[in-house]
Design an enzyme around this catalytic site. Structure first.
Site, mmCIF file in Angstrom:
data_model
loop_
_atom_site.group_PDB
_atom_site.id
_atom_site.type_symbol
_atom_site.label_atom_id
_atom_site.label_comp_id
_atom_site.label_asym_id
_atom_site.label_seq_id
_atom_site.Cartn_x
_atom_site.Cartn_y
_atom_site.Cartn_z
ATOM 1 N N PHE A 101 0.842 -1.184 0.000
ATOM 2 C CA PHE A 101 0.000 0.000 0.000
ATOM 3 C C PHE A 101 0.886 1.246 0.000
ATOM 4 C CE2 PHE A 101 -2.845 -3.307 1.355
ATOM 5 C CZ PHE A 101 -4.015 -2.985 0.686
ATOM 6 N N HIS A 102 0.288 2.413 -0.117
ATOM 7 C CA HIS A 102 1.060 3.652 -0.257
ATOM 8 C C HIS A 102 1.969 3.890 0.952
ATOM 9 C CE1 HIS A 102 -2.530 4.940 1.927
ATOM 10 N NE2 HIS A 102 -1.780 5.902 2.433
ATOM 11 N N GLY A 103 3.103 4.499 0.679
ATOM 12 C CA GLY A 103 4.036 4.888 1.733
ATOM 13 C C GLY A 103 4.905 3.773 2.281
ATOM 14 N N ALA A 129 -0.248 0.405 4.648
ATOM 15 C CA ALA A 129 0.165 1.772 4.323
ATOM 16 C C ALA A 129 1.147 2.322 5.344
ATOM 17 C CB ALA A 129 -1.059 2.674 4.252
ATOM 18 N N GLY A 130 2.219 2.912 4.851
ATOM 19 C CA GLY A 130 3.188 3.589 5.702
ATOM 20 C C GLY A 130 4.156 2.682 6.442
#
Length: 180
Positions: A101-103, A129-130
Site C-alpha cells: 500500500f502507499h508509503g 500503508a506507511g
C-alpha cells in the site's frame, strides 16, 4: 513486455474495486506505470548500463511517486495500491503475489557491511500503508504487516506484525465464547 504490462493491468482490475476498466488500469494506475519503468530500468541495470537505468528510475519516480531501484528483484503479481511514496531499495527481493500500500519503504539501515542491505519479502505478503521494513530481514510467506509498522526483525510465515517496533500479534489459545 506488452504481455507483462497487460498482466499488471489485469491484476489491478481484479484487486482494485475503484478501477472499472482495463483501460483505466493501463493509463491511470501508478503501480502499472512504475512496474513498466522498473522492468525497463532493470533490463539495463543487468547489462551494467547503470546511468541509463537510474535515469529511467528517476523518470518513473517523477511520474508515479514510486521509487523502485533498478537493482531490486521483483516476482510476478506485485500489486501497488495507490503507491505514492513507495520506496524499494537496491538489494530488496520481492516474491510473487505481494501487495504494497502507499508509503511502504523496503529500505536499508545505514551502510551495512554485507551486500544484502534491504529486506526479502516472500510470496503472498501484504504490507499496510506507511509500513517501514528496514535492513536485511525476511518477511515470511503469507505474513501481514500492519499500517505504519516499523519492522526491524524477521517475521515468521503466516503471522501478523504491528507496532513500532513491530511485534508479532499473539493469538489467543484459550478463547471462550461469552453469551449474554
Amino acid at each position: 513486455m506488452f504481455k507483462l504490462i497487460l498482466k499488471d493491468a489485469q491484476l489491478v482490475l481484479k484487486k482494485d474495486p475503484a478501477t472499472k476498466t482495463l483501460w483505466e488500469a493501463l493509463f491511470f494506475s501508478p503501480g502499472v506505470k512504475a512496474l513498466f519503468y522498473y522492468r525497463l530500468a532493470h533490463y539495463y541495470y543487468q547489462r551494467q548500463r547503470f546511468f541509463f537505468a537510474r535515469f529511467l528510475t528517476h523518470r518513473g519516480r517523477k511520474i508515479t511517486g514510486i521509487e523502485i531501484h533498478p537493482g531490486a528483484t521483483i516476482g510476478e503479481g506485485l500489486f501497488i495500491d495507490h503507491g505514492m511514496g513507495v520506496v524499494i531499495g537496491e538489494t530488496a527481493i520481492i516474491g510473487n503475489h505481494v501487495t504494497l500500500f502507499h508509503g511502504v519503504t523496503l529500505g536499508g539501515i545505514g551502510r551495512s557491511q554485507t551486500n544484502k542491505r534491504h529486506p526479502t519479502v516472500e510470496d503472498g505478503v501484504i504490507i499496510g500503508a506507511g509500513a517501514k521494513i528496514l535492513g536485511n530481514i525476511t518477511i515470511g510467506r503469507g505474513a501481514k504487516i500492519g499500517a505504519n509498522a516499523v519492522v526491524l526483525d524477521d517475521i515468521p510465515p503466516y503471522k501478523t506484525a504491528v507496532g513500532v517496533p513491530a511485534r508479532v500479534v499473539k493469538e489467543k489459545t484459550n478463547a471462550y465464547l461469552y453469551v449474554i
